[in-house]
Design an enzyme around this catalytic site. Sequence first.
Site, PDB file in Angstrom:
ATOM      1  N   HIS A 131      -1.206  -6.262  -3.756  1.00  0.00           N
ATOM      2  CA  HIS A 131      -2.668  -6.343  -3.733  1.00  0.00           C
ATOM      3  C   HIS A 131      -3.129  -7.752  -4.153  1.00  0.00           C
ATOM      4  CE1 HIS A 131      -2.550  -1.793  -4.848  1.00  0.00           C
ATOM      5  NE2 HIS A 131      -2.945  -1.860  -3.591  1.00  0.00           N
TER       6      HIS A 131
ATOM      7  N   SER B 274       1.289   1.335  -4.974  1.00  0.00           N
ATOM      8  CA  SER B 274       0.981   1.856  -6.313  1.00  0.00           C
ATOM      9  C   SER B 274       1.851   3.072  -6.598  1.00  0.00           C
ATOM     10  CB  SER B 274      -0.502   2.238  -6.401  1.00  0.00           C
ATOM     11  OG  SER B 274      -1.310   1.111  -6.192  1.00  0.00           O
TER      12      SER B 274
ATOM     13  N   ARG C 208       1.131  -3.132   5.657  1.00  0.00           N
ATOM     14  CA  ARG C 208       2.504  -3.369   5.211  1.00  0.00           C
ATOM     15  C   ARG C 208       3.503  -3.110   6.324  1.00  0.00           C
ATOM     16  NH1 ARG C 208       1.452   0.294   0.093  1.00  0.00           N
ATOM     17  NH2 ARG C 208       0.166   1.154   1.759  1.00  0.00           N
TER      18      ARG C 208
HETATM   19  P1  ADP Z   1      -6.004   3.218  -0.751  1.00  0.00           P
HETATM   20  O1  ADP Z   1      -5.793   4.389  -1.642  1.00  0.00           O
HETATM   21  O2  ADP Z   1      -7.412   3.002  -0.322  1.00  0.00           O
HETATM   22  O3  ADP Z   1      -5.024   3.056   0.387  1.00  0.00           O
HETATM   23  P2  ADP Z   1      -4.574   1.216  -2.206  1.00  0.00           P
HETATM   24  O4  ADP Z   1      -4.991   0.780  -3.573  1.00  0.00           O
HETATM   25  O5  ADP Z   1      -3.293   1.952  -2.068  1.00  0.00           O
HETATM   26  O6  ADP Z   1      -5.819   1.995  -1.705  1.00  0.00           O
HETATM   27  O7  ADP Z   1      -4.540  -0.014  -1.227  1.00  0.00           O
HETATM   28  C1  ADP Z   1      -5.669  -0.783  -0.934  1.00  0.00           C
HETATM   29  C2  ADP Z   1      -5.380  -1.696   0.249  1.00  0.00           C
HETATM   30  O8  ADP Z   1      -4.334  -2.587  -0.102  1.00  0.00           O
HETATM   31  C3  ADP Z   1      -4.904  -0.970   1.508  1.00  0.00           C
HETATM   32  O9  ADP Z   1      -5.422  -1.654   2.630  1.00  0.00           O
HETATM   33  C4  ADP Z   1      -3.415  -1.130   1.469  1.00  0.00           C
HETATM   34  O10 ADP Z   1      -2.847  -1.129   2.777  1.00  0.00           O
HETATM   35  C5  ADP Z   1      -3.296  -2.499   0.837  1.00  0.00           C
HETATM   36  N1  ADP Z   1      -2.022  -2.649   0.163  1.00  0.00           N
HETATM   37  C6  ADP Z   1      -1.334  -1.748  -0.564  1.00  0.00           C
HETATM   38  N2  ADP Z   1      -0.160  -2.235  -1.013  1.00  0.00           N
HETATM   39  C7  ADP Z   1      -0.092  -3.503  -0.542  1.00  0.00           C
HETATM   40  C8  ADP Z   1       0.894  -4.546  -0.614  1.00  0.00           C
HETATM   41  N3  ADP Z   1       2.080  -4.354  -1.211  1.00  0.00           N
HETATM   42  N4  ADP Z   1       0.584  -5.732  -0.037  1.00  0.00           N
HETATM   43  C9  ADP Z   1      -0.599  -5.910   0.610  1.00  0.00           C
HETATM   44  N5  ADP Z   1      -1.534  -4.965   0.759  1.00  0.00           N
HETATM   45  C10 ADP Z   1      -1.292  -3.781   0.189  1.00  0.00           C
END
Ligand code: ADP
Length: 159
Positions: free
Chosen positions: A16, A127, A89
């Site tokens: 993130h 996460s 991803r």
């Molecule tokens: P949600 O529950 O809305 O999917 P997340 O917190 O899991 O929220 O993820 C928010 C955004 O960040 C999503 O677009 C997800 O694809 C992206 N994301 C999650 N993990 C990664 C990562 N390792 N690298 C880049 N983007 C990520």
Amino acid sequence: MRALYPGSFDPVTLGHLDLMQRASRLFDEVIVAVLRNPGKTPAFSLQQRKRQLGLATADLANVSVESFDGLTANFARRQGCAVILRGLRALSDFEFELQLAHTNSSLCSTVETLFLATAARHSFLSSSVVKEVARFGGDVSHMVPAGVAEDLDRHFNSD
Ligand code: ADP
């Protein structure tokens, strides 16, 4: 141009954060928005997640952290964001993200969804993976920003 990066961030990972750093160079302002989702029981409260994100992005002057509930498209419009940012991803993210993008554009045609490809070195991170490793006492310090590993340890291993 102002962009909204919405998510659960339960907790924020280095994947993130990498996306936020790159977005901060592309847009004038980036609002990281933590979704308050009554349908999910998060490991960390909204306040904890906002604190973790605030610390992780402290050196990014044009990135701010907010929380919201309800529809992402409405929040984006209210915040004056022309862009909703999401990360991709792998192919497995694509179907859901495309559906979300189409839904948001049907609700608010002036907001565009833009996808940033995850940095290859962070593409295995989510996460959920981080929580799973921390739950069983594994080292997550290379997966999350400073301080979050300690929060995870306290959450899963304090009794
Ligand atoms: P949600 O529950 O809305 O999917 P997340 O917190 O899991 O929220 O993820 C928010 C955004 O960040 C999503 O677009 C997800 O694809 C992206 N994301 C999650 N993990 C990664 C990562 N390792 N690298 C880049 N983007 C990520």
